[in-house]
Enzyme design. Structure first.
Site, PDB file in Angstrom:
ATOM      1  N   VAL A 178      34.826 100.238  74.097  1.00 26.33           N
ATOM      2  CA  VAL A 178      35.491 101.657  73.714  1.00 26.33           C
ATOM      3  C   VAL A 178      35.065 101.645  72.349  1.00 26.33           C
ATOM      4  CG1 VAL A 178      37.522 102.441  73.239  1.00 26.33           C
ATOM      5  CG2 VAL A 178      37.319 100.822  75.284  1.00 26.33           C
ATOM      6  N   CYS A 179      34.896 100.786  71.453  1.00 25.16           N
ATOM      7  CA  CYS A 179      34.755 101.162  70.138  1.00 25.16           C
ATOM      8  C   CYS A 179      33.480 102.224  69.792  1.00 25.16           C
ATOM      9  CB  CYS A 179      34.468  99.599  69.286  1.00 25.16           C
ATOM     10  SG  CYS A 179      35.704  98.619  69.430  1.00 25.16           S
ATOM     11  N   PRO A 180      32.418 101.944  70.354  1.00 21.95           N
ATOM     12  CA  PRO A 180      31.324 103.008  70.064  1.00 21.95           C
ATOM     13  C   PRO A 180      31.636 104.161  70.130  1.00 21.95           C
ATOM     14  CG  PRO A 180      30.653 101.296  71.821  1.00 21.95           C
ATOM     15  CD  PRO A 180      32.004 100.931  71.374  1.00 21.95           C
TER      16      PRO A 180
END
Length: 229
Positions: free
Chosen positions: A77-79
């Site tokens: 999810v982070c990118p």
């Protein structure tokens, strides 16, 4: 060098994936800072325009700042969050607002991730915002978003005004990303209140009416939106 850094963070990716599947992490004990708190005077090494640079809270005096934490580099999810904020950086800057992404990874890990193309499964590619390293976890701990059992941060987001005061904060669990649209809307709402002195109702956007904060004055808004006579 990049390959060795990628190899070193692989175990962390496995840890995060395991935690997401088992839901072993909860928000129990997490006490993030909220409105009226002064933002901690953080300082650390960030990747800025492809180079290492020390940045601090003092660098943003007189500006609005959105500082958002994410769990780990080279994850899932982070990118999507970081690239979404970075791609709209110019819109925020037009409103005298800067953005910082931060995690408990090292600045070397950040650099390796940024040097990984977006086409290669979640690389960041070109970044228009600083990616701050909090390897000793002091910043995440100071803002109250550090999970002490795992040593990673929750998805905390803090809107800090030009005087260094937190005006808005939110914290998501690991599996759900945040909305850039909502962060932008919230920023514009607080700036509108600062400039005009009126308050913003639910789902406000800058093409909608605001409320004059008074018993008699507020009736103007409710008549307008509810059709009262």
């Amino acid at each position: 060098m990049i390959r060795s850094v990628l190899a070193s963070v692989s175990p962390l990716r496995q840890i995060l994936a395991s935690q997401l599947c088992t839901s072993s992490i909860t928000l129990a004990g997490i006490r993030p800072l909220g409105p009226k708190n002064k933002a901690p005077d953080f300082s650390g090494t960030a990747v800025v325009n492809g180079d290492f640079k020390t940045i601090s809270m003092k660098d943003y005096k007189g500006k609005w700042l959105i500082l958002f934490f994410y769990p780990l580099d080279f994850t899932f999810v982070c990118p999507t969050e970081i690239t979404a904020f970075s791609d709209r950086c110019a819109e925020f800057q037009k409103l005298n607002t800067e953005l910082i992404a931060c995690s408990c990874d090292s600045h070397f890990s950040h650099l390796a991730w940024i040097q990984t193309p977006r086409s290669e499964v979640g690389g960041l590619g070109d970044m228009k915002i600083p990616v701050l390293a909090d390897f000793n976890k002091d910043i995440a701990n100071a803002f109250g978003v550090l999970d002490h059992e795992t040593g990673i941060s929750y998805r905390g987001l803090f809107l800090i005004d030009p005087s260094g005061e937190i005006r808005h904060s939110l914290v998501n669990d690991l599996s759900v990303g945040r909305s850039v649209d909502e962060a932008f809307r919230t920023l514009k709402a607080f700036q509108f209140v600062e400039k005009h002195g009126e308050v913003c109702p639910a789902n406000w956007s800058d093409d909608k009416p605001t409320i004059k904060p008074g018993i008699k004055e507020s009736k103007e808004y409710f008549k307008k939106v509810d059709g009262h006579t």
